[in-house]
Design a protein around this motif. Structure first.
Motif, PDB file in Angstrom:
ATOM      1  N   GLU A  98     -10.160  -7.894  -1.234  1.00  0.00           N
ATOM      2  CA  GLU A  98      -9.795  -7.087  -0.149  1.00  0.00           C
ATOM      3  C   GLU A  98      -8.478  -6.512  -0.463  1.00  0.00           C
ATOM      4  OE1 GLU A  98     -11.673  -6.218   2.136  1.00  0.00           O
ATOM      5  OE2 GLU A  98     -13.499  -7.409   1.458  1.00  0.00           O
ATOM      6  N   PHE A  99      -7.421  -7.048  -1.438  1.00  0.00           N
ATOM      7  CA  PHE A  99      -6.317  -6.567  -1.665  1.00  0.00           C
ATOM      8  C   PHE A  99      -6.077  -5.775  -2.945  1.00  0.00           C
ATOM      9  CE2 PHE A  99      -6.030  -9.784   1.876  1.00  0.00           C
ATOM     10  CZ  PHE A  99      -5.564  -9.056   2.693  1.00  0.00           C
ATOM     11  N   ILE A 104      -5.914  -1.116  -1.321  1.00  0.00           N
ATOM     12  CA  ILE A 104      -4.848  -0.716  -0.456  1.00  0.00           C
ATOM     13  C   ILE A 104      -4.800   0.915  -0.544  1.00  0.00           C
ATOM     14  CG2 ILE A 104      -2.104  -1.012  -0.565  1.00  0.00           C
ATOM     15  CD1 ILE A 104      -3.841  -3.433   0.116  1.00  0.00           C
ATOM     16  N   GLY A 342      -1.048 -10.842  -0.081  1.00  0.00           N
ATOM     17  CA  GLY A 342      -0.973  -9.372   0.625  1.00  0.00           C
ATOM     18  C   GLY A 342       0.371  -8.759   0.307  1.00  0.00           C
ATOM     19  N   LEU A 345      -0.046  -4.654   0.367  1.00  0.00           N
ATOM     20  CA  LEU A 345      -0.314  -4.312   1.550  1.00  0.00           C
ATOM     21  C   LEU A 345       0.934  -4.274   2.414  1.00  0.00           C
ATOM     22  CD1 LEU A 345      -2.238  -3.157   3.850  1.00  0.00           C
ATOM     23  CD2 LEU A 345      -2.767  -5.334   4.360  1.00  0.00           C
TER      24      LEU A 345
END
Length: 391
Positions: A98-99, A104, A342, A345
């Protein structure tokens, strides 16, 4: 002679505790903890960076002789951030999808749209405006809420719970907030199990839990960690970065004249403020000599990120905010296998927030003196309580 007491207080809100400078020359130092026990404190850049990626130092909470203050008795974080390999790598890999850089990049327009919406609202509010609550807090909480699938109406609720969990001086309140957040997230995950949506919780359930890769019991601490870490540090970083612009006219001038230097600004702000002030812990996993100290199995080690990022041997004139540091190899996001998942992000959020804020309000200034601001000292994450501004 008694050991120095830890945590150590900042004497100036713009700098780490001055005791770090004195202790740095002594190597690993024994410090007394509030519970009457003691720990090793690492304050040099080289020591902290090495310990972050040295398998002889364990991240596993279950190997520690005491629970973290923020957890109820007999509770364990059970988060991949507090695990060793191979479990850490297995769980981290599931979340890292997801990152990725591609993800991003996809999020950038959504972050920009949120920023523009918040700045539009700022223009309509009576001045002075609390830039902390109306912008620095609102942006990361809404981003992480959208990412996870938390309803927007609830974002201030979990933001308050997260802040309480991270406090160092109110254990009973921290424990209550911890359970409240668990209850909320369990209900949300049950909803996503019944009706998956286009969000991270749903994808983890569909792609990982239902396929057997991830236990349902492992999902809660993972989501809780993303929720708390995904907004708290970024909120503080945005607010303190904005404060930098309003207290350092030369830096503000440089960014206005050369907006392409925003990347250097973000990296220096991460180093300078080092908001993760008291939350990087390890436990000695084997007897060893480390940087001149004899360490034994089971001893607790505190990795002082602000001290490392202000080590004059790694960062000359560390108390100066310098856009010309070049290769700024700070450890604000950690280092090695436990590098913050993260980080990309967070960098993008700070970059977009500060660039847009400066473009919209180039003359923004503090509405109070710096000495009237309230800084959060007794927390795992350093930051502000409010930031009154005008323009």
């Amino acid at each position: 002679m008694a050991n120095p007491a830890y945590p150590m207080a900042r004497q100036c809100p713009m700098a780490p505790p001055p005791a770090y400078t004195t202790l740095r020359g002594q190597g690993p130092t024994k410090v007394d903890l509030p519970d009457g026990d003691w720990a090793w404190l690492l304050t040099s850049y080289d020591d902290v960076r090495q310990a972050m990626n040295d398998p002889r130092f364990s991240s596993d909470d279950t190997k520690m002789s005491r629970a973290r203050t923020q957890l109820p008795p007999n509770e364990n974080l059970n988060s991949f951030w507090r695990m060793d390999e191979p479990e850490h790598g297995r769980l981290r890999h599931m979340m890292m999808t997801e990152f990725t850089a591609h993800r991003i990049k996809e999020w950038r327009p959504r972050i920009q749209a949120l920023v523009d919406e918040l700045l539009d609202r700022l223009e309509t509010l009576p001045r002075p405006v609390d830039l902390y609550s109306e912008f620095a807090l609102a942006l990361p909480t809404q981003v992480i809420a959208q990412l996870l699938g938390v309803p927007q109406k609830d974002y201030r609720q979990f933001a308050q719970q997260s802040r309480t969990i991270l406090s160092l001086d109110r254990p009973e309140e921290s424990w209550a907030a911890y359970y409240q957040m668990n209850d909320y997230l369990n209900r949300l995950m049950e909803e996503r199990e019944r009706e998956p949506a286009d969000d991270l919780i749903s994808r983890l359930i569909v792609d990982r839990v239902k396929t057997g890769e991830l236990d349902r019991e492992e999902l809660l601490p993972m989501v809780r960690f993303i929720l708390v870490s995904g907004y708290e540090t970024t909120t503080s970083q945005i607010a303190l970065s904005a404060l930098t612009l309003m207290t350092n006219p030369e830096v503000r001038r440089q960014l206005i004249e050369e907006p392409e230097r925003i990347t250097a600004f973000v990296e220096e702000s991460l180093r300078f403020w080092s908001v993760s002030q008291d939350n990087v812990l390890r436990v000695v996993d084997q007897d060893m000599e480390f940087s001149g100290a004899t360490m034994k199995v089971g001893e607790l080690v505190v990795l002082a990120v602000p001290a490392a990022n202000h080590d004059e041997r790694a960062f000359p004139d560390p108390e100066r905010f310098d856009l010309d540091r070049g290769d700024n190899r700070h450890v604000a996001f950690g280092f090695g296998t436990h590098l913050c998942a993260g980080a990309s992000l967070a960098r993008r959020e700070v970059e977009i927030a500060i660039t847009s804020l400066l473009a919209r309000f180039p003359e923004m200034r503090l509405a109070v003196g710096v000495d009237e601001l309230t800084f959060r000292q007794k927390s795992l994450v350093y930051g502000l309580e409010n930031l009154p501004v005008t323009w």
